[in-house]
Design an enzyme around this catalytic site. Structure first.
Site, PDB file in Angstrom:
ATOM      1  N   LYS A 195       0.806  -1.234   0.000  1.00 36.77           N
ATOM      2  CA  LYS A 195       0.000   0.000   0.000  1.00 36.77           C
ATOM      3  C   LYS A 195       0.832   1.273   0.000  1.00 36.77           C
ATOM      4  O   LYS A 195       0.515   2.254   0.652  1.00 36.77           O
ATOM      5  CB  LYS A 195      -0.969  -0.009   1.189  1.00 36.77           C
ATOM      6  CG  LYS A 195      -2.042  -1.071   1.090  1.00 36.77           C
ATOM      7  CD  LYS A 195      -2.895  -1.165   2.327  1.00 36.77           C
ATOM      8  CE  LYS A 195      -2.226  -1.944   3.415  1.00 36.77           C
ATOM      9  NZ  LYS A 195      -3.132  -2.335   4.515  1.00 36.77           N
ATOM     10  N   ASP A 230      -5.728  -6.072  10.532  1.00 38.72           N
ATOM     11  CA  ASP A 230      -7.034  -5.399  10.572  1.00 38.72           C
ATOM     12  C   ASP A 230      -8.179  -6.340  10.220  1.00 38.72           C
ATOM     13  O   ASP A 230      -9.290  -6.207  10.735  1.00 38.72           O
ATOM     14  CB  ASP A 230      -7.049  -4.165   9.668  1.00 38.72           C
ATOM     15  CG  ASP A 230      -6.801  -4.481   8.199  1.00 38.72           C
ATOM     16  OD1 ASP A 230      -6.274  -5.569   7.890  1.00 38.72           O
ATOM     17  OD2 ASP A 230      -7.120  -3.628   7.354  1.00 38.72           O
TER      18      ASP A 230
END
Length: 385
Positions: A195, A230
């Site tokens: 990312k 997450d």
């Protein structure tokens, strides 16, 4: 372990691009180039199609990779990471808990007050902080010192009546949304960054250890009690309210999935089987790739120019970090080949990632007859002002 059905969401980018095209079609028609505009957009849309048959092929390919990843380390494009989470919330939990969520260009600090089955989630307080771009490619110390300072500022706002008793540390759940090979419930070594992050000196290091050093440096008395991805956190949060939850999926800056697996179905697990008989698996499915995925010329170009060519292919075609960039590349081709924006290409259109995915969402939601939102949004983004 059941088959996981997945679909590529890039069709929304094609729809957005088609909507943008409507804004200038009257001018393009008069120049005789409209047919080429339509052909480019239609070709892109066709390449992005995911009919049921293709989705089944993708699901079957992912199923094969899941089994291979559970069988051995490095045996699959999917890491199928063992999380050491073998028990999930029962809903009886009570007390004050802190959380740090680092998973993209922003991170969040949270303070959660749980009241058990009777009261559920009593209160959630949070703060979101944008990470300066230079910290995403700098040093580990710089990044974690920055995070620790913001966490300390958030803790300072804790109500006095909720302060822990003397001698007791505050406990922190650390959600770290990058590939980590866990060694215990509260430790794990960074495998690689995704990312847009690329902090080389942190790879192979214990992420909890790096954060702890920064917390100690500023004197924040807080203990990292659990390290979770997450997606694992998503499963745990949902299980607190619903005991039937078995899987969680993230579609945000990046994408990932986690699910509850039977411990005896994990050949690479060599420890004692947990008493629960279960283990949460972090798939890291963003790295999935298959010949059945609908990859376009724009996807291939984006991947080749990325920080991690050949990796995170699934993530690059469906997650929030990349969809706006895919649309930019389509628009750039239209501008260069058929003068879509006039005689000159808007200079900003040549800037990678100038189109953000939230911008595309606003464009896609414009249902007005004159597509005024589309026009204004592109004008705001691309005008050299």
């Amino acid at each position: 372990m059941g088959k996981v059905a997945v679909g590529a969401a890039v069709v929304c980018a094609a729809a957005a691009c088609a909507a943008v095209a409507l804004v200038v079609r009257h001018r393009m028609r008069s120049s005789g180039k409209w047919g080429r505009v339509v052909a480019i957009v239609k070709e892109f849309e066709e390449q992005c199609r995911t009919p049921i048959g293709k989705l089944r092929q993708v699901a079957d390919a992912m199923d094969v990779e899941m089994h291979a990843g559970l069988a051995s380390e490095g045996g699959s494009k999917l890491k199928m990471l063992i999380t050491y989470v073998d028990n999930l919330p029962s809903g009886d939990e009570k007390g004050l808990f802190y959380a740090l969520d680092l998973g993209g260009t922003n991170f969040r600090t949270l303070r959660v007050h749980l009241g058990g089955k009777e009261k559920g989630v009593v209160k959630i307080e949070s703060d979101e902080v944008s990470i300066p771009p230079h910290l995403m490619t700098g040093s580990s110390q710089e990044l974690f010192d920055f995070i620790a300072s913001k966490l300390a500022k958030f803790v300072s706002s804790e109500p006095e009546e909720l302060h822990p008793p003397p001698g007791r540390q505050r406990e922190l759940g650390f959600t770290f949304s990058f590939p980590v090979r866990q060694t215990s419930i509260a430790s794990g070594n960074i495998i690689k960054w995704t990312k847009g992050f690329n902090i080389e000196d942190a790879v192979g290091e214990d992420v909890v250890g790096e954060l702890t050093k920064s917390l100690e440096k500023i004197g924040l008395d807080m203990h990292v009690a659990a390290l979770v991805n997450d997606t694992v956190g998503t499963v745990a949060r949902a299980r607190f309210s619903n005991q039937d939850v078995i899987a969680g999926v993230i579609l945000g800056t990046g994408t990932n999935a986690a699910y509850v697996e039977c411990a005896h179905a994990i050949p690479k697990w060599h420890g004692l089987l947990p008493k629960s008989g279960e283990m949460v698996i972090n798939m890291e499915w963003g790295n999935f790739r298959s010949s059945h995925l609908p990859l376009t010329e724009y996807d291939h170009a984006l991947d080749a120019e990325s920080l991690n060519p050949g990796e995170q292919i699934f993530e690059k075609i469906i997650s929030g970090m990349y969809l706006g960039e895919i649309v930019r590349r389509v628009l750039l081709k239209l501008a260069e080949e058929v003068d879509f924006f006039g005689d000159t290409v808007p200079p900003k259109l040549r800037i990678p990632f100038v189109l953000r995915t939230p911008d595309m969402s606003a464009i896609h939601q414009d249902t007005s007859s004159d597509l005024k939102v589309v026009g204004n949004k592109l004008k705001d983004i691309l005008e050299d002002t």
